[in-house]
Design a protein around this motif. Structure first.
Motif, PDB file in Angstrom:
ATOM      1  N   ALA A 290      43.331  47.465  32.751  1.00 60.36           N
ATOM      2  CA  ALA A 290      44.057  48.914  32.258  1.00 60.36           C
ATOM      3  C   ALA A 290      44.866  48.493  31.102  1.00 60.36           C
ATOM      4  O   ALA A 290      44.897  49.433  30.219  1.00 60.36           O
ATOM      5  CB  ALA A 290      44.720  49.124  33.457  1.00 60.36           C
TER       6      ALA A 290
ATOM      7  N   ALA B 258      37.634  43.748  41.451  1.00 54.08           N
ATOM      8  CA  ALA B 258      39.121  44.301  41.316  1.00 54.08           C
ATOM      9  C   ALA B 258      38.789  45.765  41.025  1.00 54.08           C
ATOM     10  O   ALA B 258      39.518  46.453  41.687  1.00 54.08           O
ATOM     11  CB  ALA B 258      39.760  43.435  40.045  1.00 54.08           C
TER      12      ALA B 258
ATOM     13  N   THR C 255      38.241  47.946  44.132  1.00 55.59           N
ATOM     14  CA  THR C 255      39.016  47.691  45.110  1.00 55.59           C
ATOM     15  C   THR C 255      40.048  48.672  44.981  1.00 55.59           C
ATOM     16  O   THR C 255      40.922  48.813  44.071  1.00 55.59           O
ATOM     17  CB  THR C 255      39.425  46.207  45.550  1.00 55.59           C
ATOM     18  N   PRO C 256      40.350  49.479  46.266  1.00 56.79           N
ATOM     19  CA  PRO C 256      41.483  50.538  45.871  1.00 56.79           C
ATOM     20  C   PRO C 256      42.641  49.392  45.855  1.00 56.79           C
ATOM     21  O   PRO C 256      42.906  48.466  46.197  1.00 56.79           O
ATOM     22  CB  PRO C 256      41.551  51.170  47.629  1.00 56.79           C
ATOM     23  N   GLU C 257      43.825  50.156  44.913  1.00 58.58           N
ATOM     24  CA  GLU C 257      45.011  49.371  44.604  1.00 58.58           C
ATOM     25  C   GLU C 257      45.672  48.973  45.630  1.00 58.58           C
ATOM     26  O   GLU C 257      46.092  47.769  45.584  1.00 58.58           O
ATOM     27  CB  GLU C 257      45.776  50.570  43.545  1.00 58.58           C
ATOM     28  N   ASP C 258      45.768  49.730  46.778  1.00 59.35           N
ATOM     29  CA  ASP C 258      46.784  49.050  48.105  1.00 59.35           C
ATOM     30  C   ASP C 258      46.090  47.974  48.629  1.00 59.35           C
ATOM     31  O   ASP C 258      46.785  47.384  49.835  1.00 59.35           O
ATOM     32  CB  ASP C 258      47.170  50.288  48.689  1.00 59.35           C
TER      33      ASP C 258
ATOM     34  N   GLN D 201      43.190  40.142  42.246  1.00 60.35           N
ATOM     35  CA  GLN D 201      42.659  41.418  42.035  1.00 60.35           C
ATOM     36  C   GLN D 201      43.364  42.245  41.297  1.00 60.35           C
ATOM     37  O   GLN D 201      43.212  42.828  40.180  1.00 60.35           O
ATOM     38  CB  GLN D 201      41.944  42.064  43.163  1.00 60.35           C
ATOM     39  N   ALA D 202      44.646  42.278  41.663  1.00 65.90           N
ATOM     40  CA  ALA D 202      45.787  43.162  40.905  1.00 65.90           C
ATOM     41  C   ALA D 202      45.853  42.661  39.620  1.00 65.90           C
ATOM     42  O   ALA D 202      46.126  43.522  38.621  1.00 65.90           O
ATOM     43  CB  ALA D 202      47.150  42.970  41.747  1.00 65.90           C
TER      44      ALA D 202
ATOM     45  N   ALA E  35      42.872  43.817  37.558  1.00 60.70           N
ATOM     46  CA  ALA E  35      42.695  45.131  37.223  1.00 60.70           C
ATOM     47  C   ALA E  35      43.918  45.590  36.371  1.00 60.70           C
ATOM     48  O   ALA E  35      43.712  46.437  35.371  1.00 60.70           O
ATOM     49  CB  ALA E  35      43.149  46.078  38.630  1.00 60.70           C
ATOM     50  N   LYS E  36      45.041  44.989  36.266  1.00 60.48           N
ATOM     51  CA  LYS E  36      46.172  45.182  35.462  1.00 60.48           C
ATOM     52  C   LYS E  36      45.970  44.908  33.886  1.00 60.48           C
ATOM     53  O   LYS E  36      46.082  45.526  32.945  1.00 60.48           O
ATOM     54  CB  LYS E  36      47.295  44.556  35.887  1.00 60.48           C
TER      55      LYS E  36
ATOM     56  N   ARG F 257      44.055  45.582  46.987  1.00 61.07           N
ATOM     57  CA  ARG F 257      43.749  44.377  46.141  1.00 61.07           C
ATOM     58  C   ARG F 257      44.539  43.329  46.511  1.00 61.07           C
ATOM     59  O   ARG F 257      46.018  43.392  46.796  1.00 61.07           O
ATOM     60  CB  ARG F 257      44.190  44.605  44.672  1.00 61.07           C
TER      61      ARG F 257
END
Length: 203
Positions: free
Chosen positions: A77, A57, A60-63, A69-70, A73-74, A65
């Motif tokens: 963060a 995650a 992987t580029p945010e757009d 994965q989003a 990553a969230k 995911r």
């Protein structure tokens, strides 16, 4: 001042570490009414364990995911930013099977981030959190402080906190809680006396 309060015990209202960490926070607020407290209960709202999915995650580029994965990553963060924003941290850390609760280890894995809480240099690792004060509430059924059996619990936490640069560390300890009701009462009384008479004596 922002204070992050972390609990990790699975014992709810029967938890000594929860009782004492709460008393530390209340004493801190009494000493400094401007304190803003953010509370995270790692048992009630567990953080997923660090895994290959976490690394994928992050890489992987945010757009690009997917939903999973989003979320990963969230979670990483938000957990990290919550820690970085805190001027002080109170950590309730009971001992389970000679180490910290798995929930607390999952939190540690989310805040141990190269370039954010530590960095590697030509001279070796350098902690980046030297501006934080940490109060560690260490509880255990047996007597482990200073013993080999404490290596994976209190000693591990001191090593980790030192690695990320924390030098202002206070330990509120209540060990021997399972020996007898008398031992438990005496250990908690001693920890409460430390909180009341020593922890914020200079405040």
């Amino acid at each position: 001042m922002k204070l992050l309060h972390i609990d990790s015990s699975i014992l709810g209202d029967n938890s000594a570490s929860r009782q004492l960490s709460r008393e530390v926070v209340e004493a801190w607020k009494a000493a400094d009414p401007s304190v803003e407290v953010v509370y995270r209960d790692l048992a009630a709202d567990a953080i997923a364990h660090f895994s290959a999915a976490t690394l994928v995650a992050a890489g992987t580029p945010e757009d690009m995911r997917d939903a999973a994965q989003a979320f990963e990553a969230k979670l990483s963060a938000e957990t990290l930013e919550e820690f970085l924003a805190a001027d002080a941290v109170v950590i309730g850390a009971p001992m389970y099977n000679f180490t910290v609760p798995t929930q607390l280890k999952a939190w540690i894995d989310r805040v141990a981030v190269a370039g954010k809480t530590f960095r590697y240099t030509e001279a070796g690792p350098e902690g980046l959190c030297g501006n934080k004060k940490v109060v560690l509430v260490s509880t255990a059924g047996g007597l482990h402080a200073g013993q080999p059996t404490g290596a994976g619990h209190e000693d591990f936490l001191k090593v980790f906190l030192g690695f990320i640069g924390v030098t202002d560390l206070e330990i509120v300890r209540a060990h021997g809680l399972a020996y007898s009701p008398e031992h438990r009462s005496q250990a908690i009384d001693a920890a409460q006396a430390q909180i009341a008479n020593e922890l914020f004596a200079a405040a």
